[in-house]
Design an enzyme around this catalytic site. Sequence first.
Site, short mmCIF file in Angstrom:
data_model
loop_
_atom_site.label_atom_id
_atom_site.label_comp_id
_atom_site.label_asym_id
_atom_site.label_seq_id
_atom_site.Cartn_x
_atom_site.Cartn_y
_atom_site.Cartn_z
N TYR A 127 0.84 -1.21 0.00
CA TYR A 127 0.00 0.00 0.00
C TYR A 127 0.87 1.26 0.00
O TYR A 127 0.70 2.15 -0.84
CB TYR A 127 -0.92 -0.01 1.22
CG TYR A 127 -1.80 1.22 1.34
CD1 TYR A 127 -3.01 1.31 0.65
CD2 TYR A 127 -1.42 2.29 2.15
CE1 TYR A 127 -3.82 2.42 0.75
CE2 TYR A 127 -2.22 3.41 2.25
CZ TYR A 127 -3.42 3.47 1.56
OH TYR A 127 -4.21 4.59 1.66
N LYS A 131 1.48 4.09 -3.08
CA LYS A 131 1.25 5.52 -2.90
C LYS A 131 2.53 6.31 -3.16
O LYS A 131 2.49 7.40 -3.75
CB LYS A 131 0.76 5.79 -1.48
CG LYS A 131 -0.63 5.26 -1.17
CD LYS A 131 -1.69 5.95 -1.99
CE LYS A 131 -3.10 5.54 -1.56
NZ LYS A 131 -4.15 6.19 -2.39
#
Length: 230
Positions: A127, A131
């Site tokens: 994750y 990002k």
Amino acid sequence: MTINSRSALLAGASGLVGTELLHVLLENPVYEHVKIMVRKPLDAKHPKLEQVVVDYEELENYSIHFKVHDVYCCLGTTIKKAGSQEAFKKVDYEYPVRLANMASVHGVQNFLIVSALGADAESKVFYSKTKGELEEQLKKLELPALHIFRPSLLLGNRQEFRLGEKTAIALSPIFSLFLTGPLQKYKPVSARSVANAMYTIAQINQTGIYTYPSDQIKKINQQTIHETKR
């Protein structure tokens, strides 16, 4: 620009921050026209709202809708909801990059996006890595002004239930007592605060690349509330 002369495009209007941001954009008189890109129409009506049903796989076909002043990107999902890491990356990396590319081509003044605290292209956490890679790619584009908002745990009413997040929110008042000084950026922040900060920043005439962690988001929001009451 004068009051009632700006236009905005919002992607991700059905999400936690996007829902709040849509309210903010419609409530304030700065924008006379607000477009939202949706996969299916939302149950929302307003005189200055235009809903554009899009296929993000063919975003280039909707180029006419990028003739706006500001583009807000609140796209985001979870691996569980997306079904796989590949599907997650489409929503949280590929689609935002496509939006930013289109914004760059059409000379959009401000591109504002919700990322996440801990975004790091070198992270071993998928994750955070995704990002981080997104942020790095956006910085390579020729955007007059790129504003990256990095909230920590988001507070608000989600449509879907997330057990881990609900537990973290319940315990956050206790943990927040120990988050002082440099650790303040890890304190939870409300989705409304993020939305208000994004709107506020878009009204400042500046160019360049800017990043706002949670503590700075809160400061921007508090300053805006203070000035409104004056």
